[in-house]
Design an enzyme around this catalytic site. Structure first.
Site, mmCIF file in Angstrom:
data_model
loop_
_atom_site.group_PDB
_atom_site.id
_atom_site.type_symbol
_atom_site.label_atom_id
_atom_site.label_comp_id
_atom_site.label_asym_id
_atom_site.label_seq_id
_atom_site.Cartn_x
_atom_site.Cartn_y
_atom_site.Cartn_z
ATOM 1 N N LYS A 40 35.324 23.030 118.270
ATOM 2 C CA LYS A 40 35.098 23.745 119.525
ATOM 3 C C LYS A 40 34.869 22.802 120.703
ATOM 4 C CE LYS A 40 33.383 27.758 117.164
ATOM 5 N NZ LYS A 40 34.699 28.411 117.125
ATOM 6 N N ASP A 245 38.086 28.669 123.355
ATOM 7 C CA ASP A 245 37.843 27.312 123.875
ATOM 8 C C ASP A 245 38.732 27.014 125.086
ATOM 9 O OD1 ASP A 245 36.020 26.916 121.810
ATOM 10 O OD2 ASP A 245 37.594 26.227 120.449
HETATM 11 P P1 ATP Z 1 38.978 32.257 118.970
HETATM 12 O O1 ATP Z 1 37.768 32.128 118.078
HETATM 13 O O2 ATP Z 1 40.107 33.041 118.317
HETATM 14 O O3 ATP Z 1 39.384 31.014 119.612
HETATM 15 P P2 ATP Z 1 37.169 33.817 120.511
HETATM 16 O O4 ATP Z 1 36.801 34.798 119.431
HETATM 17 O O5 ATP Z 1 36.192 32.775 120.864
HETATM 18 O O6 ATP Z 1 38.573 33.188 120.204
HETATM 19 P P3 ATP Z 1 38.341 35.900 122.108
HETATM 20 O O7 ATP Z 1 37.469 36.907 122.750
HETATM 21 O O8 ATP Z 1 39.110 36.325 120.909
HETATM 22 O O9 ATP Z 1 37.457 34.603 121.844
HETATM 23 O O10 ATP Z 1 39.399 35.352 123.162
HETATM 24 C C1 ATP Z 1 39.014 34.597 124.298
HETATM 25 C C2 ATP Z 1 39.930 34.937 125.449
HETATM 26 O O11 ATP Z 1 41.264 34.610 125.078
HETATM 27 C C3 ATP Z 1 39.956 36.422 125.810
HETATM 28 O O12 ATP Z 1 38.924 36.761 126.715
HETATM 29 C C4 ATP Z 1 41.346 36.543 126.422
HETATM 30 O O13 ATP Z 1 41.330 36.097 127.772
HETATM 31 C C5 ATP Z 1 42.166 35.547 125.589
HETATM 32 N N1 ATP Z 1 42.836 36.225 124.473
HETATM 33 C C6 ATP Z 1 42.451 36.274 123.179
HETATM 34 N N2 ATP Z 1 43.322 36.982 122.446
HETATM 35 C C7 ATP Z 1 44.288 37.386 123.282
HETATM 36 C C8 ATP Z 1 45.491 38.164 123.128
HETATM 37 N N3 ATP Z 1 45.853 38.680 121.944
HETATM 38 N N4 ATP Z 1 46.253 38.373 124.229
HETATM 39 C C9 ATP Z 1 45.920 37.866 125.445
HETATM 40 N N5 ATP Z 1 44.791 37.118 125.646
HETATM 41 C C10 ATP Z 1 43.995 36.894 124.586
HETATM 42 O O1 RIB Z 2 37.198 27.671 118.246
HETATM 43 C C1 RIB Z 2 38.204 27.223 117.368
HETATM 44 C C2 RIB Z 2 37.694 26.063 116.558
HETATM 45 O O2 RIB Z 2 36.637 26.498 115.743
HETATM 46 C C3 RIB Z 2 38.704 25.467 115.614
HETATM 47 O O3 RIB Z 2 39.503 24.478 116.221
HETATM 48 C C4 RIB Z 2 37.861 24.957 114.478
HETATM 49 O O4 RIB Z 2 37.757 23.564 114.439
HETATM 50 C C5 RIB Z 2 36.496 25.608 114.658
HETATM 51 O O5 RIB Z 2 35.560 24.684 115.008
#
Ligand code: ATP
Ligand code: RIB
Length: 294
Positions: A40, A245
């Site tokens: 992250k 991220d």
């Molecule tokens: P991850 O752990 O998968 O990196 P996260 O769970 O921390 O993500 P999310 O809320 O899933 O965070 O996504 C972060 C941002 O990414 C959302 O607020 C949105 O702007 C963008 N995003 C995520 N998924 C999509 C999607 N399917 N289409 C468009 N934008 C998306």
């Molecule tokens: O937020 C995504 C990240 O979470 C991945 O790249 C993985 O390394 C985990 O730390």
């Protein structure tokens, strides 16, 4: 240029792409495997550097083969790695399963990240000299809290991604300017299933919150105002790893450039939407020109 210090994790992501993630006791056959630099902290550093920030990464990798790859990946994205230490033992790894909807589940093994328990004078100076500090929870909490304290004392704006989620001490939250949980983390932190309620509750602890809502966009709330929903661009997601991220790293650059909150959130949402359309974490993060074009 916005000066951004990232105090956080650097992992090698070991990613299996499957039709459906296995349940307990189940074995499934995957269609592809990739090793992709992630973590992250490193992801936020790469996203911010590609978006135009002047980024310093603070953390540790192991003295294994992954450590060298992780360092060079950050360097190639323009991140300063002088404070990314190489320590004895394995680098952090993340064991990721991505299903056909692009959703993931992740097990993180901290490795070298677990050795970052306190900050030295160089790390403190880098944080004190930055415009913003980005924190997540993949390093020991003692280091995260110390980083936040140093930043707060020097008036450096601090953004915390509370992931992997855990209950957070009040002294840490007192030093956070903007908290960015995803919707699951918001529920875990507050017990409220509704993001609006969760955001309001979190405003009791920090001055501003963005709850990210995946394809539904994000909810912004600051003390003294009503929560505002910002929709995400409609795109076909292939791998959402690193979307959060990308959102945070890009948002930090925009806020550091003193752009308005709505403009900054729209820019970060465009960047995250680009990220989900490509496989991998750091490999999928867009450059500034691409975000502007989107
Ligand atoms: P991850 O752990 O998968 O990196 P996260 O769970 O921390 O993500 P999310 O809320 O899933 O965070 O996504 C972060 C941002 O990414 C959302 O607020 C949105 O702007 C963008 N995003 C995520 N998924 C999509 C999607 N399917 N289409 C468009 N934008 C998306
Ligand atoms: O937020 C995504 C990240 O979470 C991945 O790249 C993985 O390394 C985990 O730390």
């Amino acid at each position: 240029m916005t000066g951004i210090a990232v105090l956080g994790s650097t992992n090698m992501d070991l990613v299996a792409y499957v039709a459906r993630a296995p349940g307990p006791g189940e074995t499934v056959t995957g269609r592809e495997f990739r090793t992709v630099p992630g973590g992250k902290g490193a992801n936020q550093a790469v996203a911010a550097a590609r978006a135009g920030g002047d980024v310093t990464m603070i953390g540790a990798v192991g003295d294994d083969a992954y450590g060298a790859v992780l360092r060079s990946n950050l360097e190639h994205s323009g991140v300063d790695i002088d404070l990314l230490h190489t320590v004895e033992g394995p680098s952090g790894t993340a064991h990721i399963v991505v299903d056909e909807t692009g959703s993931n589940s992740i097990v993180v093994v901290p490795g070298a990240n677990g050795t970052v328990t306190a900050l030295g004078p160089g790390e403190m100076a880098a944080i004190a000299g930055a415009d913003l500090l980005l924190l997540q929870l993949e390093l020991p909490l003692s280091a995260v809290a110390e980083g936040a304290r140093v930043a707060h004392a020097q008036g450096v704006r601090t953004i915390l991604t509370p992931s992997p989620v855990q209950q957070l001490p009040g002294e840490l939250l007192d030093c956070v300017d903007l908290l960015i949980p995803n919707e699951h983390e918001a529920v875990a932190l507050t017990g409220a299933a509704d993001p609006h309620t969760a955001a309001r509750l979190l405003l009791g602890q920090v001055p501003a919150v963005v709850v990210t809502l995946g394809s539904r966009g994000c909810l912004y709330a600051a003390r003294g105002g009503d929560p505002v929903l910002f929709p995400a661009p409609e795109v076909a997601a292939v791998d959402t790893t690193g979307a959060g991220d990308t959102f945070v790293g890009t948002l930090a650059v925009a806020l550091g450039e003193r752009r308005s909150v709505p403009e900054s959130l729209a820019w970060a949402s465009s960047a995250a939407a680009l990220c989900v359309q490509r496989p991998g974490a750091s490999t999928s993060m867009p450059y500034r020109a691409e975000i502007d074009a989107a």
